[in-house]
Design a protein around this motif. Structure first.
Motif, short mmCIF file in Angstrom:
data_model
loop_
_atom_site.label_atom_id
_atom_site.label_comp_id
_atom_site.label_asym_id
_atom_site.label_seq_id
_atom_site.Cartn_x
_atom_site.Cartn_y
_atom_site.Cartn_z
N ASN A 284 -3.32 19.61 9.98
CA ASN A 284 -3.42 18.28 10.82
C ASN A 284 -2.09 17.67 10.69
O ASN A 284 -1.37 17.78 9.64
CB ASN A 284 -4.26 17.15 10.09
CG ASN A 284 -5.80 17.58 10.19
OD1 ASN A 284 -6.06 18.59 9.70
ND2 ASN A 284 -6.48 16.86 11.24
N ASP B 255 -3.32 15.71 16.11
CA ASP B 255 -3.54 16.95 16.63
C ASP B 255 -3.59 17.72 15.45
O ASP B 255 -3.12 17.62 14.24
CB ASP B 255 -2.35 17.59 17.75
CG ASP B 255 -2.48 16.80 18.92
OD1 ASP B 255 -3.40 16.17 19.10
OD2 ASP B 255 -1.47 17.21 19.73
N GLN C 83 0.46 22.46 26.82
CA GLN C 83 0.15 23.33 25.59
C GLN C 83 1.50 24.06 25.03
O GLN C 83 1.38 24.40 23.95
CB GLN C 83 -0.94 24.37 26.00
CG GLN C 83 -2.29 23.75 26.52
CD GLN C 83 -3.15 24.76 27.04
OE1 GLN C 83 -2.97 26.22 26.54
NE2 GLN C 83 -3.88 24.64 27.86
N LYS D 143 5.85 12.11 16.03
CA LYS D 143 5.32 13.45 16.64
C LYS D 143 6.03 14.68 16.08
O LYS D 143 6.91 14.47 15.12
CB LYS D 143 5.72 13.35 18.21
CG LYS D 143 7.20 13.59 18.35
CD LYS D 143 7.38 13.70 20.02
CE LYS D 143 8.98 13.73 20.35
NZ LYS D 143 9.10 14.12 21.79
N TRP E 199 0.45 26.28 18.31
CA TRP E 199 1.50 25.36 19.29
C TRP E 199 2.50 26.16 19.61
O TRP E 199 3.30 26.71 18.52
CB TRP E 199 1.70 24.13 18.21
CG TRP E 199 0.62 23.06 17.97
CD1 TRP E 199 -0.38 22.97 18.72
CD2 TRP E 199 0.36 22.52 16.70
NE1 TRP E 199 -1.41 22.03 18.21
CE2 TRP E 199 -1.06 21.77 17.01
CE3 TRP E 199 1.11 22.21 15.56
CZ2 TRP E 199 -1.42 21.10 15.79
CZ3 TRP E 199 0.48 21.32 14.62
CH2 TRP E 199 -0.51 20.71 14.69
N THR F 264 -7.97 23.67 8.24
CA THR F 264 -7.34 23.03 9.43
C THR F 264 -6.03 22.48 9.00
O THR F 264 -5.63 22.30 7.71
CB THR F 264 -8.23 21.72 9.55
OG1 THR F 264 -8.47 20.92 8.51
CG2 THR F 264 -9.54 22.26 10.09
N ILE G 87 3.78 17.83 19.87
CA ILE G 87 2.56 17.84 18.94
C ILE G 87 2.38 16.09 18.69
O ILE G 87 3.12 15.68 18.13
CB ILE G 87 2.20 18.83 17.79
CG1 ILE G 87 2.46 20.01 18.22
CG2 ILE G 87 0.91 18.31 17.17
CD1 ILE G 87 3.68 20.87 18.04
N ALA G 88 1.17 15.88 19.14
CA ALA G 88 1.01 14.31 18.83
C ALA G 88 0.23 14.04 17.29
O ALA G 88 -0.44 15.06 16.89
CB ALA G 88 0.14 13.63 19.82
#
Length: 816
Positions: A98, A32, A23, A127, A44, A96, A28-29
């Motif tokens: 993304n 996510d 975490q 990423k 993040w 959100t 970050i993929a």
């Protein structure tokens, strides 16, 4: 069995740290995402946990800012935020963000609308990485950077960040508004690092008030190449020849033990701060250095508004500017003292020329205060007394500055105002005497009974004289009396409007107004009673006016004309349109008004570009205060009867001014009700018009409630073209939304309005109180103003119309 349990517990000792690290390792993929919710808004984090990327909550309004902030200190100071078209990417609850392969970071609203995206220079995102430097980077599969926040800064630089030429920092608008503000720090193409103001909404920069002067000079390669904030916390300009220009002064601060940042503040001060990483108790940011040393003196814009906006005064306090208004002026935005001030009165040649008295102004004297770029005349040698008198007699002059036997006369708007103790000067500010909103005393006319008694006394005395004298004298006196009555009677009928001269109105001939309007050429608008034309009166350098030409076709027109002459002429309030004069010549009836530059509220509200929430709030306040004056504070109570956006005009400062008193029904002070024919405009008319009920000031309250909803929603009260039938009638739809707790839908998810949710909710409830079908439930305008301003608590209103669809639905649900 026991062995298995021990094995699981032992394994968990290794798995738990890996889970936590996943975490906070900064990676970050693609795919996510984060959701903006109070319960689940975990950001993040960078590997050390020093920085966080995610949704930063803005107060308690269910609004979030997509941003990067310091995660380990109580202040949680924001160092970067998403920004689209100079507006902060503020997201409502449920939005959100993304991480996508082709578009990078994509921010969407709960309804799926795109609010912002990072984009990428080229390539496919593999990423994202939240670094310990505070830089969020999008990388391809070769770990090459495709996009990063360090290359897209907002108002802050961090150690490890560099600026090439043409890169800049932009201040935010205020301490709590993260949209682009008026100040920018820029490394110019010539290598000079400058700080200047910009003239929003454009990017036009004014002359810099701070510069490093790292340009080409006598030494080759002395121009600046890049601005560097190195990992040790040093900030400097690197020259083409390798030399350095250090921005900072004083002792260095350890970057290992402290967080360090350099921020261009919303008030134009560029400053470096530090905060200990390890601390106990209450610790905040400490100022290390700042530029410029005195922004009030250093910033002087020839084509801008200055640090504090027009008509304001800048004073330095703890190296930061504070802004205030001189007497007779008030803040354009009560919540933002840096936006400038507006006069609480009308000042100018047209107002002075059209007034019947010369005693218009008082003078407010200030010391060591100046607006250095607003001069239009310099007089020398002069005395302070002559300087004051010269401005007092000059209709163009708003302020005069006297210093060193020199007088500078200035006109509005005043720019770059500041206090400077070294000036040794005097400022003389003209403030109009009648700028207050207090009622103006009515002209002292004798009442009808007094006139009757006086007439009777005169007749009795005349008869006594006649009986006590000779027949010859009686004959002479009788002839004189008859001649006098005839002259008085003719004078009354030929100049019936003469009585209005006591109300400071000017009488114009029809020919004067025909010439002023160029034979009534340019039409501004048309109403039921006449047409309005643009005109220019040949007074001084020319006074622009709006001339309303009444159609003399029915008796009602005569009533309107007399009403406007006798009532508007005696009113004076900053939220009312001023009537300057009239024409009463034969069958011609014309009214001469001040011309307001920004048109009607209707043309301002109902366009593709929505006015700001703060501006709409101020307009609502203005309309409410204007109606309060008409109902309770002017010498004769006035019911307007046709309040609508088309009858509300906007002046140079977008101050609301109520116009068109032609439908007003006058009430004497000892009356509270009257019966009259149906008046007003569809969509704004109170129900009692159709029910043969007494008409009171509550009809204006109802109309104001409808207008207030239009101001809130930026849409018309009746929208027959709306595809959704439930939204066609604004009052019904808003009450439905209010019942359902959907305030965000009322303002179409407008960020500024939702960021001021308390005011929004209060305004909606006040509007619903105003549109109650039962007049006795509606508040009077004094209470409306108090509720809008937060002086009186607003209670939850009942259903406005018991037999409407919304109320019947509410009643059915409650019974079930």
């Amino acid at each position: 069995m026991a062995f298995t349990v021990r094995l699981l517990l032992f394994s968990s000792l290794f798995l738990l740290p890996v889970s936590v690290f996943a975490q906070t390792n900064g990676g970050i993929a693609v795919g996510d995402f984060l959701t903006a919710t109070a319960a689940n808004s975990s950001p993040w984090l960078s590997p050390s946990g020093d920085f966080a990327f995610g949704f930063f909550p803005l107060g308690s309004n269910d609004l979030f800012l997509l941003s990067i902030w310091y995660a380990k200190i109580p202040d949680r100071t924001i160092v970067w935020n998403a920004n689209r078209d100079n507006e902060a990417a503020v997201a409502p609850k449920g939005s959100t963000v993304n991480l996508t392969a082709n578009s990078g970071l994509v921010l969407r609203s709960p309804q799926g609308d795109e609010l912002w995206e990072s984009g990428t220079s080229a390539g496919v995102v593999a990423k994202g990485v939240m670094n310990d430097t505070g830089n969020f980077v999008l990388q391809d599969r070769n770990l090459e950077s495709l996009w990063e926040t360090f290359n897209n800064p907002t108002d802050t630089m961090l150690p490890g960040q560099t600026f090439e030429r043409s890169r800049k920092l932009s201040s935010r608008q205020s301490e709590t508004n993260y949209s682009k503000g008026r100040f920018q720090l820029l490394l110019q193409d010539d290598g000079n690092l400058v700080i200047s103001t910009i003239n929003l909404p454009t990017n036009l920069a004014n002359a810099p008030y701070y510069a490093t002067d790292t340009t080409s000079g006598t030494v080759a390669g002395s121009e600046g190449k890049e601005l560097v904030f190195n990992v040790s916390g040093y900030l400097y300009v690197v020259r083409e020849n390798g030399g350095k220009y250090n921005l900072e002064v004083g002792e260095a601060v350890s970057a290992r033990d402290n967080y360090i940042r350099a921020t261009l503040n919303f008030d134009g001060i560029f400053a470096q701060y530090y905060h200990p990483k390890n601390f106990t108790g209450n610790v905040s940011w400490t100022l290390r250095w700042s530029e410029p040393d005195d922004i009030c003196q250093r910033n002087r814009e020839d084509s801008g508004v200055g640090v504090c906006g027009y008509n304001s005064i800048c004073t330095l306090k703890d190296k930061r500017p504070t802004c205030g208004c001189p007497k007779g002026f008030s803040l354009l935005d009560p919540n933002d003292p840096y936006r400038g001030c507006k006069p609480d009165f009308i000042q100018g040649c047209e107002e002075d020329e059209l007034s019947r008295t010369n005693d218009l102004y008082d003078v407010e004297a200030l010391t060591n205060t100046d607006w250095p770029t607003s001069d239009y005349v310099q007089l020398k040698p002069f005395t302070a007394e002559k300087c004051n008198e010269s401005c007092f007699q000059d209709c163009l002059c708003a302020v005069a500055i006297f210093r060193s036997e020199t007088c500078w006369k200035k006109k509005l708007p005043l720019s770059n105002g500041r206090v400077d103790t070294g000036l040794n000067s005097q400022a003389f500010i003209k403030v109009r005497k009648d700028n207050s909103t207090l009622p103006i005393p009515a002209p002292q006319h004798p009442c009808p009974d007094d006139k009757k008694k006086k007439s009777q006394t005169t007749v009795i005395r005349a008869e006594s004289v006649l009986l006590g004298t000779s027949i010859f004298v009686n004959f002479i006196l009788g002839a004189c009396l008859c001649l006098g009555f005839v002259l008085i009677f003719r004078k009354k009928h030929v100049r019936s409007a003469e009585i209005v001269l006591d109300s400071n109105l000017r009488s114009f001939s029809y020919e004067q107004l025909r010439e002023a309007t160029n034979d009534f050429k340019e039409e501004l608008g048309k109403g039921a009673f006449g047409t309005v034309y643009k005109g220019v009166l040949q007074i001084g350098s020319g006074v622009q006016v709006a001339v309303k030409k009444l159609n003399y076709v029915m008796q009602e027109i005569e009533k309107e004309f007399k009403t406007e002459l006798n009532v508007i002429g005696q009113t004076h309030h900053k939220n009312l349109v001023r009537l300057f004069g009239y024409c009463d010549e034969g069958q011609q009836r014309l009214l001469v008004y001040e011309l307001l530059s920004n048109g009607t509220l209707a043309s301002y509200l109902f366009t593709d570009i929505k006015p700001s929430w703060r501006q709409r709030i101020e307009i609502a306040y203005g309309v409410a205060r204007g109606l309060l004056y008409l109902h309770e504070e002017c010498s004769t109570q006035i019911i307007h009867c046709d309040i609508k956006p088309q009858n509300i005009l906007l002046d140079d400062y977008y101050t609301a001014r109520i116009s068109d008193f032609g439908l007003a029904k006058l009430l004497k002070m000892d009356q509270s009700k009257t019966h009259t024919a149906i008046r007003g405009t569809k969509g704004y008319v109170a129900p009692e018009w159709f029910r043969n009920m007494p008409i009171t000031t509550k009809v204006d309250v109802y109309s104001f409630g409808v207008v207030l909803l239009e101001i809130i929603c930026c849409r018309r009260s009746v929208d027959v073209e709306n595809n959704c039938e439930e939204k066609a009638i604004l009052t019904d739809w808003v009450y439905d939304c209010f019942l359902g707790g959907a305030l965000d839908a009322i303002v179409d998810y407008e960020v500024q309005a939702l960021g001021d949710k308390t005011t929004l909710e209060n305004f909606v409830m006040v509007a619903i109180w105003c549109i109650q079908e039962d007049p006795s439930l509606r508040p009077n305008m004094r209470k409306v103003v108090q509720m809008l301003e937060g002086v009186v608590e607003v209670q939850v209103p009942p259903c406005p119309s018991p037999f409407s669809r919304a109320c019947l639905k509410e009643s059915f649900v409650s019974q079930v």
